[in-house]
Design an enzyme around this catalytic site. Structure first.
Site, PDB file in Angstrom:
ATOM      1  CD  GLU A 241      -3.148  -7.787   1.993  1.00  0.00           C
ATOM      2  OE1 GLU A 241      -2.848  -6.595   1.812  1.00  0.00           O
ATOM      3  OE2 GLU A 241      -3.892  -8.172   2.912  1.00  0.00           O
TER       4      GLU A 241
ATOM      5  CB  ALA B 164      -0.860  -0.006   1.256  1.00  0.00           C
TER       6      ALA B 164
ATOM      7  N   GLY C  47       0.263  -5.169   0.584  1.00  0.00           N
ATOM      8  CA  GLY C  47      -0.829  -5.131  -0.382  1.00  0.00           C
ATOM      9  C   GLY C  47      -0.406  -5.701  -1.737  1.00  0.00           C
TER      10      GLY C  47
ATOM     11  CD  GLU D  46       0.708  -5.970   5.217  1.00  0.00           C
ATOM     12  OE1 GLU D  46       1.500  -6.884   5.522  1.00  0.00           O
ATOM     13  OE2 GLU D  46       0.148  -5.916   4.107  1.00  0.00           O
TER      14      GLU D  46
HETATM   15  N1  CAA Z   1       4.594   3.442   0.263  1.00  0.00           N
HETATM   16  C1  CAA Z   1       5.119   4.641  -0.010  1.00  0.00           C
HETATM   17  N2  CAA Z   1       6.432   4.860  -0.205  1.00  0.00           N
HETATM   18  C2  CAA Z   1       7.249   3.826  -0.113  1.00  0.00           C
HETATM   19  C3  CAA Z   1       6.780   2.526   0.183  1.00  0.00           C
HETATM   20  C4  CAA Z   1       5.385   2.354   0.375  1.00  0.00           C
HETATM   21  N3  CAA Z   1       4.856   1.153   0.623  1.00  0.00           N
HETATM   22  N4  CAA Z   1       7.833   1.677   0.225  1.00  0.00           N
HETATM   23  C5  CAA Z   1       8.921   2.414  -0.045  1.00  0.00           C
HETATM   24  N5  CAA Z   1       8.574   3.698  -0.257  1.00  0.00           N
HETATM   25  C6  CAA Z   1       9.464   4.798  -0.631  1.00  0.00           C
HETATM   26  C7  CAA Z   1      10.512   5.086   0.433  1.00  0.00           C
HETATM   27  O1  CAA Z   1      10.028   5.980   1.404  1.00  0.00           O
HETATM   28  C8  CAA Z   1      11.622   5.684  -0.400  1.00  0.00           C
HETATM   29  O2  CAA Z   1      11.260   7.016  -0.667  1.00  0.00           O
HETATM   30  P1  CAA Z   1      12.371   8.170  -0.767  1.00  0.00           P
HETATM   31  O3  CAA Z   1      13.261   7.726  -1.898  1.00  0.00           O
HETATM   32  O4  CAA Z   1      11.588   9.385  -1.006  1.00  0.00           O
HETATM   33  O5  CAA Z   1      13.070   8.155   0.559  1.00  0.00           O
HETATM   34  C9  CAA Z   1      11.532   4.923  -1.706  1.00  0.00           C
HETATM   35  O6  CAA Z   1      10.213   4.368  -1.737  1.00  0.00           O
HETATM   36  C10 CAA Z   1      12.526   3.782  -1.840  1.00  0.00           C
HETATM   37  O7  CAA Z   1      12.435   2.960  -0.692  1.00  0.00           O
HETATM   38  P2  CAA Z   1      13.743   2.358   0.013  1.00  0.00           P
HETATM   39  O8  CAA Z   1      14.763   3.418   0.172  1.00  0.00           O
HETATM   40  O9  CAA Z   1      13.281   1.651   1.227  1.00  0.00           O
HETATM   41  O10 CAA Z   1      14.231   1.339  -1.109  1.00  0.00           O
HETATM   42  P3  CAA Z   1      14.842  -0.107  -0.961  1.00  0.00           P
HETATM   43  O11 CAA Z   1      15.143  -0.567  -2.321  1.00  0.00           O
HETATM   44  O12 CAA Z   1      15.922  -0.108   0.062  1.00  0.00           O
HETATM   45  O13 CAA Z   1      13.662  -1.025  -0.366  1.00  0.00           O
HETATM   46  C11 CAA Z   1      11.442  -1.918  -0.194  1.00  0.00           C
HETATM   47  C12 CAA Z   1      12.505  -1.268  -1.106  1.00  0.00           C
HETATM   48  C13 CAA Z   1      11.914  -3.330   0.228  1.00  0.00           C
HETATM   49  C14 CAA Z   1      10.170  -2.030  -0.971  1.00  0.00           C
HETATM   50  C15 CAA Z   1      11.285  -1.061   1.083  1.00  0.00           C
HETATM   51  O14 CAA Z   1      11.062   0.281   0.702  1.00  0.00           O
HETATM   52  C16 CAA Z   1      10.127  -1.463   1.955  1.00  0.00           C
HETATM   53  O15 CAA Z   1      10.272  -2.375   2.768  1.00  0.00           O
HETATM   54  N6  CAA Z   1       8.989  -0.749   1.816  1.00  0.00           N
HETATM   55  C17 CAA Z   1       7.838  -0.970   2.647  1.00  0.00           C
HETATM   56  C18 CAA Z   1       7.093  -2.190   2.184  1.00  0.00           C
HETATM   57  C19 CAA Z   1       5.888  -2.400   3.040  1.00  0.00           C
HETATM   58  O16 CAA Z   1       5.941  -2.320   4.262  1.00  0.00           O
HETATM   59  N7  CAA Z   1       4.779  -2.716   2.386  1.00  0.00           N
HETATM   60  C20 CAA Z   1       3.557  -2.949   3.088  1.00  0.00           C
HETATM   61  C21 CAA Z   1       2.819  -1.664   3.128  1.00  0.00           C
HETATM   62  S1  CAA Z   1       1.430  -1.781   4.182  1.00  0.00           S
HETATM   63  C22 CAA Z   1       0.256  -2.551   3.276  1.00  0.00           C
HETATM   64  O17 CAA Z   1       0.447  -2.943   2.161  1.00  0.00           O
HETATM   65  C23 CAA Z   1      -1.035  -2.639   4.043  1.00  0.00           C
HETATM   66  C24 CAA Z   1      -2.159  -3.295   3.396  1.00  0.00           C
HETATM   67  O18 CAA Z   1      -2.520  -4.386   3.750  1.00  0.00           O
HETATM   68  C25 CAA Z   1      -2.963  -2.610   2.445  1.00  0.00           C
END
Ligand code: CAA
Ligand code: NAI
Length: 705
Positions: free
Chosen positions: A114, A72, A111, A134
């Site tokens: 999912e 998400a 998500g 999450e």
């Molecule tokens: N939403 C918005 N922005 C996000 C994001 C997300 N889910 N995931 C990463 N970003 C952004 C970061 O803030 C970063 O932004 P900036 O460059 O402006 O700082 C950019 O994307 C790159 O992220 P990373 O520096 O972390 O890049 P990475 O290559 O080291 O890692 C990643 C990539 C593994 C995807 C890592 O970013 C990560 O773990 N992201 C979160 C993933 C997550 O937790 N997803 C679940 C979301 S909750 C959900 O989905 C709930 C639901 O049930 C609906």
């Protein structure tokens, strides 16, 4: 009608093309293809169009660039939700009457996974990673993940994956039934198309996960998880709600289970813990954004020199070796060299045992990538030299004078000092612009924090190299200015005094430790000093004694322990006694405290657990406000990241500044004023705190300024 791929409007992140009779949907929402409102709308429109058409026999969904959907869009959390909602969208995908294939690469998380679980078939490249992280953000998979994963991969697998939030490899996902196949086709779109063509050719039909029944498990499985996580994830709401949601999948229909999941998700969405954990997520990315190094290229780093092979030097060497860097470690004499070599080797063997390092790489490291010597001349080619000798200005000055004479031009000369003045150290060299503080935390190959201490003359390029090195070592780097203790240890020294104040007023050190562990800290402050060695704090107190303000109420009970030769764990006794029964309170401490109270004329009173926490947090936040005001930390969030990654502050509280915003800065200020009635020297409110309260602002306002 959805735009075709050949004529995309600039802002549309979802593009559909029909290749033969297969609809191919590309998600292009850099950097991680998060499911923003625009992506959800685009997917919804794509499936609406597919439903209207009769020439589509299968669908492929894939992500462009580096990944499938990584979850998400976290930036939308806390804002009013906008339709289409993700659970509805995924139900719509699943309801599609022709087979839907998710072609997966990069990280299919949250998500994103999912969505893939809502598809009917899943194919992935070998290095793809999956997960429902999450729980690490204080929520639960709220778009059917807690209902579909147990149906697909089994309840116990799902329970573990969802409550840990860990990433899963493609091999493990295949074995567990999360995906159907692994393909090493380099083009993800092609990979999806190949699978879809095969499905069409074989007359395959949609396979809906929601129609499966989860294999039942004994109720004890959930009870055991509840007990385990109540201990492991003490104080946290999300893991417990995750268990309830998965349990729902085993006793409710799919639709009821989804509704149950939704209610549990909403409860978490509204919690302070969710806000704190998401703050921590973004703060850890924001800290790397340091204005003075924007667009500054770092210098090349291949060879690292480390001076001193004690606790820190050996740990720093291991950290660099595990990152693939060449390391030369310098000790004082042949015996010390041998000890340092043995330390490094033992730690690396531990990494081999835990599967973090292959035997082959270990052999390569000990066979040449790592060298130890007592000859400073071997550092001539080092790109960065990190000094970790005794915490003595005289010894450090001597080391830096030698380094200045030996190191090549452009080499970065760094100190791992905990408290000493990096400007004074830099002044010993002819190249203060190349001198910087790189403050690691113990054990250096484990702890994630690295304070990058920027001295008055440090060149931006050198600071940029410090951040680049941190990234290579997989550390979270925080920029700090020069002062006694930089960000973390300076704040620590102050709140430790507040802990001592609570003890003099009537609490025991054990009550202080217990209150703070119950608050969520990994360990109480007195147990921590026993672990670090009481002699370290004692040496600092002695060093600072000549400059101590006579108005300070100086607590002496720790000095009494040190005078008796009790330095904590390493001598078997400190605030606690360490023996066969584990860690038990040392009653001698209470005698020292009682004597000190009597000498100071203090009548002990009962201090409640809440008051202990209030004192501790008020002191922490107050000193942190000064640290921000003086520019030692760039923003409040830099303090939060420091305390979270170096000092065991509970992540689900987001750090001290986030905590202060949550309880209200006016409450923190009122506490300080209340405690000042007892000791108006320790409890002087920081002017930044007073200003923010007067203006009705928060620390978050400064983060966003
Ligand atoms: N939403 C918005 N922005 C996000 C994001 C997300 N889910 N995931 C990463 N970003 C952004 C970061 O803030 C970063 O932004 P900036 O460059 O402006 O700082 C950019 O994307 C790159 O992220 P990373 O520096 O972390 O890049 P990475 O290559 O080291 O890692 C990643 C990539 C593994 C995807 C890592 O970013 C990560 O773990 N992201 C979160 C993933 C997550 O937790 N997803 C679940 C979301 S909750 C959900 O989905 C709930 C639901 O049930 C609906
Ligand atoms: P330590 O006492 O374990 O190790 C210091 C090592 O330096 C010894 O092995 C000693 O032989 C060697 N040494 C001394 N003078 C030397 C010289 N001139 N040339 C080469 N080697 C020399 O000390 P520790 O704990 O590793 O601390 C080192 C530095 O790291 C100190 O500045 C300390 O403040 C800092 N630090 C310590 C932390 C900790 O938790 N121990 C955490 C963060 C920083």
């Amino acid at each position: 009608m959805l735009p075709r791929k050949e004529e995309p409007p600039v802002s549309n992140p979802v593009l559909m093309e029909v290749v033969d009779d297969i609809a191919v949907i590309a998600i292009a929402n850099p950097p991680v293809n998060a499911l923003s409102h625009a992506v959800r709308s685009g997917l919804d429109a794509a499936f609406a169009e597919i439903a209207r058409r009769d020439d589509v026999k299968a669908v492929v969904i894939y992500g462009t660039d580096r990944t499938f959907i990584a979850g998400a869009d976290i930036r939308e959390f806390g804002k009013p939700p906008q339709e289409p909602f993700l659970p509805d969208l995924i139900n719509r995908i699943e309801a599609c009457v022709v087979p839907v294939v998710a072609a997966l690469h990069g990280t299919a998380l949250g998500g994103g996974l999912e969505v893939a679980l809502g598809a009917h078939y899943r194919v992935a490249v070998p290095n793809a990673r999956f997960g429902l992280p999450e729980v690490t953000l204080g929520i639960l998979p709220g778009a059917g993940g807690t209902q579909r994963l147990p149906r697909l991969a089994g309840v116990e697998f799902a329970l573990e994956a969802i409550t840990s939030g860990r990433q899963i490899s493609a091999d493990e996902a295949l074995k567990a039934g999360v995906i159907d196949r692994i393909s090493d086709t380099s083009d993800v779109r092609e990979m999806g198309l190949t699978y879809a063509r095969e499905l069409v050719a074989s007359g395959a039909t949609p396979r809906r996960t929601s129609e499966l029944s989860p294999v039942p498990v004994a109720a004890e499985v959930f009870d055991a998880a509840r007990t385990r996580l109540a201990k492991k994830a003490r104080g946290q709401l999300a893991p417990q709600n995750c268990i309830k949601a998965v349990e729902g999948a085993t006793r409710l229909s799919f639709a009821e289970g989804l509704a149950n999941e939704r209610a549990l998700f909403q409860e978490l969405m509204e919690s302070d813990q969710r806000a704190a954990l998401i703050h921590a997520f973004f703060a850890e990315r924001q800290v790397a954004k340091v204005p003075e190094i924007k667009d500054v290229a770092p210098r090349t780093i291949d060879q690292i020199g480390v001076i001193g092979g004690g606790t820190m030097g050996a740990g720093i060497a291991v950290s660099a070796l595990l990152a693939g860097l060449q390391v030369t470690l310098i000790e004082r004499d042949a015996d010390a060299v041998a000890r340092a070599e043995a330390n490094v080797s033992k730690t690396l063997q531990g990494s081999v045992k835990r599967g973090k390092l292959s035997q082959e790489n270990y052999d390569a490291i000990m066979g040449g990538t790592f060298r130890a010597s007592d000859d400073y001349a071997t550092l001539a080619e080092a790109d960065v030299v990190i000094e970790a000798v005794f915490e003595s200005m005289e010894v450090k000055k001597d080391v830096f004078t030698k380094l200045d004479a030996i190191c090549k031009p452009g080499a970065i000369l760094a100190s791992n000092t905990s408290y000493l003045d990096v400007n004074e150290i830099a002044a010993m060299t002819s190249r203060p612009e190349d001198v910087i503080g790189l403050h690691f935390f113990s054990p250096a190959h484990v702890m994630r924090l690295l304070e990058i201490v920027v001295a008055d003359k440090t060149a931006p390029e050198v600071t940029a190299t410090g951040f680049a090195l941190a990234k290579r070592l997989k550390k979270v780097a925080v920029r700090a200015g020069v002062c006694d203790g930089f960000i973390g240890n300076r704040i620590l020294s102050h709140y430790r005094k507040a802990g001592d104040g609570a003890v003099l007023a009537g609490a025991s050190p054990f009550e202080v430790d217990r209150a703070l562990v119950n608050f969520g800290l990994a360990m109480g402050p007195y147990a921590v000093s026993d672990l670090a060695g009481l002699d370290i704090g004692w040496a600092t107190r002695k060093r600072l004694a000549p400059t101590r303000d006579p108005r300070e109420v100086y607590a002496e009970f720790a000095d009494r322990l040190c005078e008796a030769g009790h330095f904590g764990r390493k001598t078997g006794k400190g605030f606690y006694v360490y023996g066969e029964e584990g860690q038990v309170p040392n009653d001698e401490v209470l005698e020292h405290i009682a004597m000190e109270r009597a000498a100071k004329g203090i009548a002990a009173r009962k201090i409640s657990e809440q008051e202990i926490v209030d004192r501790y947090m008020a002191a922490m936040v107050n000193e942190a406000a000064r640290v921000v005001e003086e520019g030692i930390a760039l923003r409040p969030l830099d303090v939060d990241v420091t305390l979270l990654n170096g000092y065991g502050f509970p992540r689900w509280r987001g750090g001290p500044m986030q905590y202060a915003d949550t309880v209200g800065l006016d409450k923190i200020l009122a506490d300080i004023e209340r405690f000042a009635q007892e000791d108006d020297f320790l409890w002087q409110p920081a002017s930044l705190l007073k200003r923010l309260v007067a203006e009705g602002k928060t620390f978050a306002d400064l983060n966003n300024a």
